[in-house]
Design an enzyme around this catalytic site. Structure first.
Site, PDB file in Angstrom:
ATOM      1  N   HIS A 149      48.950   2.039  39.626  1.00 60.08           N
ATOM      2  CA  HIS A 149      48.213   2.377  40.846  1.00 60.08           C
ATOM      3  C   HIS A 149      47.262   3.546  40.597  1.00 60.08           C
ATOM      4  CE1 HIS A 149      48.393   2.676  45.540  1.00 60.08           C
ATOM      5  NE2 HIS A 149      47.220   2.264  45.075  1.00 60.08           N
TER       6      HIS A 149
ATOM      7  N   GLU B 143      58.699  -6.064  39.368  1.00 61.89           N
ATOM      8  CA  GLU B 143      59.642  -6.480  38.329  1.00 61.89           C
ATOM      9  C   GLU B 143      59.214  -7.791  37.697  1.00 61.89           C
ATOM     10  OE1 GLU B 143      62.805  -5.788  35.908  1.00 61.89           O
ATOM     11  OE2 GLU B 143      62.278  -4.480  37.586  1.00 61.89           O
TER      12      GLU B 143
ATOM     13  N   ARG C 197      45.233  -4.482  47.014  1.00 60.54           N
ATOM     14  CA  ARG C 197      46.593  -4.349  47.533  1.00 60.54           C
ATOM     15  C   ARG C 197      47.471  -5.412  46.885  1.00 60.54           C
ATOM     16  NH1 ARG C 197      45.523  -0.043  48.677  1.00 60.54           N
ATOM     17  NH2 ARG C 197      45.601   1.093  50.661  1.00 60.54           N
TER      18      ARG C 197
END
Length: 387
Positions: A272, A259, A231
């Site tokens: 992901h 970013e 995560r």
């Protein structure tokens, strides 16, 4: 017939587990008994009074209002381990990306297009800028030894790495599955200080947010390589960017771009991809559908994130299932109501998890609506149903 609502596209292989004569599956049901979901956000969703269970086809449940569900007696399931192999394989790729500068090498090689016969010489001249270490002989720390962490740790032993593992909450099943070559560290600091590579496999909770921060990085080897396929919020982004600038962290491979990380030298950001395989999606959907089916049809709970795992073979004429607060005296109150209703208990089980508990009673004969209402009147009972 039970109504099942889908909030995302669920693998047909998973949906095929829900028999058409027992379950009606659609996307529009206003009064579903169960919900199958992948990534759809449910926090702003009104939970219908009919809803008994939510099954997440995946491991994380950040998109589900778990506490709100608990208060309403709604069981929330996830599918731990169903995507473990997919993530493990991507971690293998991440280990190579962390050391060998493959990403930069690919981009540089593409820039040679149009050079014709000169390409071969340019490659030999320029390849030294992408040199990186081998994995064999290096030390890797696996933080979190759940279904994925165990697979990663065992895989790393086959790569010739020295493997250290840390998980104060490792399950019995996880311990049995872990290779004897993995050294289990009792103290996190011992692991952190020794490792050339560190890979994170922790759940995202209020306690693990910012797990990797300035203080933890300060304990690591200079030039450590860190992988995060768990995560994004486990890592303090500002601390990581700062450590990449100083070289304290040589490379950070993550499945969670931001970013700041996209602009950071030494960060390798993937889109992901951890569970993005057709096999993983099928596995998660099948497991989620099976969990939902077993709970709705039999009252059994397996892989719930808010209630204990409880399973009992069927006996007797009816099964009474009660979600309730974990408070003293409530079992006595439940059995007292059953006795006064003339219900002969043939089998019974009860387990608790934190503030909540779950009780199943198999009783002879049938249980009427009035009996269920008497149980609902017991202080601390959240939900009662008869299956």
């Amino acid at each position: 017939m039970y109504q099942i609502k889908t909030l995302n596209n669920i693998s047909p292989l998973g949906l095929s587990r829900l028999s058409s004569n027992l379950f009606a599956v659609d996307e529009e049901g206003a009064s579903p008994d169960g919900i199958l979901v992948r990534s759809a956000a449910m926090h702003e969703m009104a939970l219908p009074g009919s809803l008994l269970a939510v099954a997440r086809a995946g491991a994380g449940v950040n998109n589900i209002p778990v506490e709100k569900c608990s208060e309403a007696g709604i069981v929330v399931f996830n599918t731990p381990g169903a995507n473990a192999n997919a993530v493990k394989e991507l971690v293998l790729g991440g280990l190579v990306l962390a050391g060998r500068k493959v990403g930069k090498g690919l981009a540089w090689t593409q820039s040679l297009a149009g050079q014709g016969d000169a390409i071969a010489k340019l490659v030999e001249k320029g390849k030294n800028q992408f040199v990186g270490p081998e994995l064999a002989g290096k030390t890797i720390g696996v933080v979190g030894l759940g279904a994925i962490g165990v697979k990663v740790a065992n895989m790393a032993t086959h790569l010739g790495m020295e493997v250290l593992g840390y998980d104060p909450y490792i399950s019995v099943e996880g311990a049995w599955s872990l290779s004897r070559s993995v050294r289990h560290c009792v103290n996190l600091s011992d692991l952190i200080a020794q490792c050339d590579y560190i890979t994170l496999h922790l759940p995202a909770t209020k306690d693990t947010k910012g797990f990797v921060n300035d203080a933890l990085i300060a304990q690591m080897k200079h030039g450590v390589r860190i992988l995060n396929f768990a995560r994004g919020e486990l890592v303090d982004t500002a601390a990581m960017v700062g450590a990449l600038k100083t070289g304290r962290v040589a490379c950070y491979v993550t499945d969670f771009p931001s970013e700041a990380l996209l602009a950071a030298e030494g960060a390798v950001c993937l889109p992901h991809l951890g569970a993005s395989t057709p096999e993983s999606e099928d596995n998660c959907a099948v497991m989620a559908a099976d969990e939902l089916s077993d709970y709705l049809l039999n009252g059994n709970i397996q892989n719930s994130v808010n209630l204990p795992s409880v399973s009992m073979p069927r006996s007797g004429g009816s099964r009474v299932c009660a979600v309730h607060r974990n408070v003293p005296g409530i079992l006595a109150a439940i059995t007292d109501v059953a006795g006064k209703a003339g219900l002969n208990i043939e089998n019974m089980t009860n387990k608790s998890r934190g503030d909540y508990a779950y009780t199943m009673l198999d009783v002879a004969g049938s249980v009427g609506e009035a009996d269920a209402q008497r149980l609902m009147a017991v202080k601390g009972i959240i939900r009662v149903r008869v299956v």
